[in-house]
Motif scaffolding. Sequence first.
Motif, PDB file in Angstrom:
ATOM      1  N   VAL A 140       0.833  -1.203   0.000  1.00  0.00           N
ATOM      2  CA  VAL A 140       0.000   0.000   0.000  1.00  0.00           C
ATOM      3  C   VAL A 140       0.867   1.253   0.000  1.00  0.00           C
ATOM      4  O   VAL A 140       0.504   2.269  -0.608  1.00  0.00           O
ATOM      5  N   TRP A 141       2.031   1.208   0.670  1.00  0.00           N
ATOM      6  CA  TRP A 141       2.901   2.389   0.742  1.00  0.00           C
ATOM      7  C   TRP A 141       3.296   2.906  -0.628  1.00  0.00           C
ATOM      8  O   TRP A 141       3.002   4.070  -0.954  1.00  0.00           O
ATOM      9  N   PRO A 142       3.958   2.113  -1.473  1.00  0.00           N
ATOM     10  CA  PRO A 142       4.344   2.654  -2.786  1.00  0.00           C
ATOM     11  C   PRO A 142       3.154   3.009  -3.655  1.00  0.00           C
ATOM     12  O   PRO A 142       3.197   4.016  -4.383  1.00  0.00           O
ATOM     13  N   VAL A 143       2.079   2.221  -3.587  1.00  0.00           N
ATOM     14  CA  VAL A 143       0.906   2.511  -4.407  1.00  0.00           C
ATOM     15  C   VAL A 143       0.285   3.847  -4.009  1.00  0.00           C
ATOM     16  O   VAL A 143      -0.054   4.677  -4.862  1.00  0.00           O
ATOM     17  N   ALA A 144       0.137   4.084  -2.714  1.00  0.00           N
ATOM     18  CA  ALA A 144      -0.471   5.328  -2.227  1.00  0.00           C
ATOM     19  C   ALA A 144       0.370   6.544  -2.599  1.00  0.00           C
ATOM     20  O   ALA A 144      -0.159   7.586  -3.009  1.00  0.00           O
ATOM     21  N   ILE A 145       1.682   6.426  -2.469  1.00  0.00           N
ATOM     22  CA  ILE A 145       2.563   7.551  -2.775  1.00  0.00           C
ATOM     23  C   ILE A 145       2.593   7.832  -4.277  1.00  0.00           C
ATOM     24  O   ILE A 145       2.522   8.993  -4.707  1.00  0.00           O
ATOM     25  N   ILE A 146       2.680   6.784  -5.085  1.00  0.00           N
ATOM     26  CA  ILE A 146       2.677   6.978  -6.540  1.00  0.00           C
ATOM     27  C   ILE A 146       1.359   7.600  -6.988  1.00  0.00           C
ATOM     28  O   ILE A 146       1.339   8.496  -7.843  1.00  0.00           O
ATOM     29  N   TRP A 147       0.258   7.144  -6.410  1.00  0.00           N
ATOM     30  CA  TRP A 147      -1.065   7.698  -6.725  1.00  0.00           C
ATOM     31  C   TRP A 147      -1.094   9.207  -6.452  1.00  0.00           C
ATOM     32  O   TRP A 147      -1.482  10.005  -7.319  1.00  0.00           O
ATOM     33  N   ALA A 148      -0.667   9.604  -5.266  1.00  0.00           N
ATOM     34  CA  ALA A 148      -0.685  11.025  -4.905  1.00  0.00           C
ATOM     35  C   ALA A 148       0.272  11.832  -5.768  1.00  0.00           C
ATOM     36  O   ALA A 148      -0.024  12.971  -6.159  1.00  0.00           O
ATOM     37  N   LEU A 149       1.429  11.257  -6.096  1.00  0.00           N
ATOM     38  CA  LEU A 149       2.399  11.954  -6.952  1.00  0.00           C
ATOM     39  C   LEU A 149       1.859  12.158  -8.363  1.00  0.00           C
ATOM     40  O   LEU A 149       2.061  13.226  -8.960  1.00  0.00           O
ATOM     41  N   LEU A 150       1.181  11.161  -8.903  1.00  0.00           N
ATOM     42  CA  LEU A 150       0.602  11.290 -10.239  1.00  0.00           C
ATOM     43  C   LEU A 150      -0.432  12.410 -10.293  1.00  0.00           C
ATOM     44  O   LEU A 150      -0.458  13.206 -11.234  1.00  0.00           O
ATOM     45  N   VAL A 151      -1.293  12.468  -9.277  1.00  0.00           N
ATOM     46  CA  VAL A 151      -2.300  13.526  -9.221  1.00  0.00           C
ATOM     47  C   VAL A 151      -1.618  14.892  -9.137  1.00  0.00           C
ATOM     48  O   VAL A 151      -1.995  15.834  -9.843  1.00  0.00           O
ATOM     49  N   SER A 152      -0.598  14.999  -8.298  1.00  0.00           N
ATOM     50  CA  SER A 152       0.097  16.269  -8.100  1.00  0.00           C
ATOM     51  C   SER A 152       0.826  16.712  -9.364  1.00  0.00           C
ATOM     52  O   SER A 152       0.740  17.877  -9.772  1.00  0.00           O
ATOM     53  N   PHE A 153       1.544  15.799  -9.990  1.00  0.00           N
ATOM     54  CA  PHE A 153       2.245  16.119 -11.232  1.00  0.00           C
ATOM     55  C   PHE A 153       1.262  16.574 -12.310  1.00  0.00           C
ATOM     56  O   PHE A 153       1.537  17.530 -13.051  1.00  0.00           O
ATOM     57  N   SER A 154       0.122  15.906 -12.378  1.00  0.00           N
ATOM     58  CA  SER A 154      -0.878  16.247 -13.396  1.00  0.00           C
ATOM     59  C   SER A 154      -1.404  17.660 -13.218  1.00  0.00           C
ATOM     60  O   SER A 154      -1.714  18.348 -14.199  1.00  0.00           O
ATOM     61  N   GLN A 155      -1.479  18.122 -11.983  1.00  0.00           N
ATOM     62  CA  GLN A 155      -1.946  19.481 -11.724  1.00  0.00           C
ATOM     63  C   GLN A 155      -1.021  20.523 -12.347  1.00  0.00           C
ATOM     64  O   GLN A 155      -1.472  21.551 -12.842  1.00  0.00           O
ATOM     65  N   VAL A 156       0.271  20.246 -12.315  1.00  0.00           N
ATOM     66  CA  VAL A 156       1.241  21.144 -12.942  1.00  0.00           C
ATOM     67  C   VAL A 156       1.183  20.987 -14.453  1.00  0.00           C
ATOM     68  O   VAL A 156       1.185  21.967 -15.199  1.00  0.00           O
ATOM     69  N   TYR A 157       1.103  19.759 -14.903  1.00  0.00           N
ATOM     70  CA  TYR A 157       1.137  19.468 -16.341  1.00  0.00           C
ATOM     71  C   TYR A 157      -0.022  20.128 -17.081  1.00  0.00           C
ATOM     72  O   TYR A 157       0.159  20.649 -18.184  1.00  0.00           O
ATOM     73  N   VAL A 158      -1.216  20.115 -16.487  1.00  0.00           N
ATOM     74  CA  VAL A 158      -2.387  20.670 -17.186  1.00  0.00           C
ATOM     75  C   VAL A 158      -2.474  22.189 -17.078  1.00  0.00           C
ATOM     76  O   VAL A 158      -3.341  22.799 -17.684  1.00  0.00           O
ATOM     77  N   GLY A 159      -1.590  22.817 -16.272  1.00  0.00           N
ATOM     78  CA  GLY A 159      -1.509  24.272 -16.249  1.00  0.00           C
ATOM     79  C   GLY A 159      -2.261  24.985 -15.158  1.00  0.00           C
ATOM     80  O   GLY A 159      -2.405  26.213 -15.220  1.00  0.00           O
ATOM     81  N   VAL A 160      -2.715  24.250 -14.124  1.00  0.00           N
ATOM     82  CA  VAL A 160      -3.495  24.918 -13.080  1.00  0.00           C
ATOM     83  C   VAL A 160      -2.720  25.147 -11.783  1.00  0.00           C
ATOM     84  O   VAL A 160      -3.230  25.782 -10.867  1.00  0.00           O
ATOM     85  N   HIS A 161      -1.487  24.606 -11.703  1.00  0.00           N
ATOM     86  CA  HIS A 161      -0.673  24.798 -10.499  1.00  0.00           C
ATOM     87  C   HIS A 161       0.808  24.887 -10.854  1.00  0.00           C
ATOM     88  O   HIS A 161       1.248  24.409 -11.906  1.00  0.00           O
TER      89      HIS A 161
END
Length: 197
Positions: A140-161
């Motif tokens: 669960v540790w790596p899955v949870a962290i990768i999940w949160a990182l993907l969401v966070s990276f996407s926020q920058v990638y799409v131009g809203v953060h």
Amino acid sequence: MLHNLRDVILDWDHRLWYCINSQWHNPLLDCVAPFLRNQWFWAPLYLFLALFIPFKFGRKGLIWCLFFLVAFSLSDQLSAHLLKPIFHRLRPCNNPYLYGIVRVLVPCGGGYSFPSSHASNHFAMGIFSAVTIGKVAKWVWPVAIIWALLVSFSQVYVGVHYPLDVTCGALLGTAIGIVAGKMFNKYFFFSAQPATV
């Protein structure tokens, strides 16, 4: 000194944002990133957790769901309603100085940028899940962290953060997730034994 340090940090923040949003783009990420940062895309995961955790752990699982919601709510309230009105940082997609530069792949929305509520919320939920469920399922540790990182990276990638928005949001969410997880473990520790209702 502090003023210069702030300028240096913001300069690197803008440079990294420009790389992620405007230089490192490709058709696959253009298609995937808007989904990764959309809360409805993850709705099946939330539904699965809401059903599976009580089924697996019984009464403790129901309490876990309550703690999960509290961690999310606390993160959302602190990031969106307390900190953003204090810092008043414009989103890249709302910044007039970046007009014509920023690539906006989703509706920009209103409100402010710092810290990212998406990053804060997903790290709060992810780290809480890891601290609690990770006791009986190490994966669960790596899955949870990768999940949160993907969401966070996407926020920058799409131009809203900006990267600093999601970094500080992640730190806030991590702190909330750890505190909530430790409180849950103190009173409702999960074990690998069958659930009792």
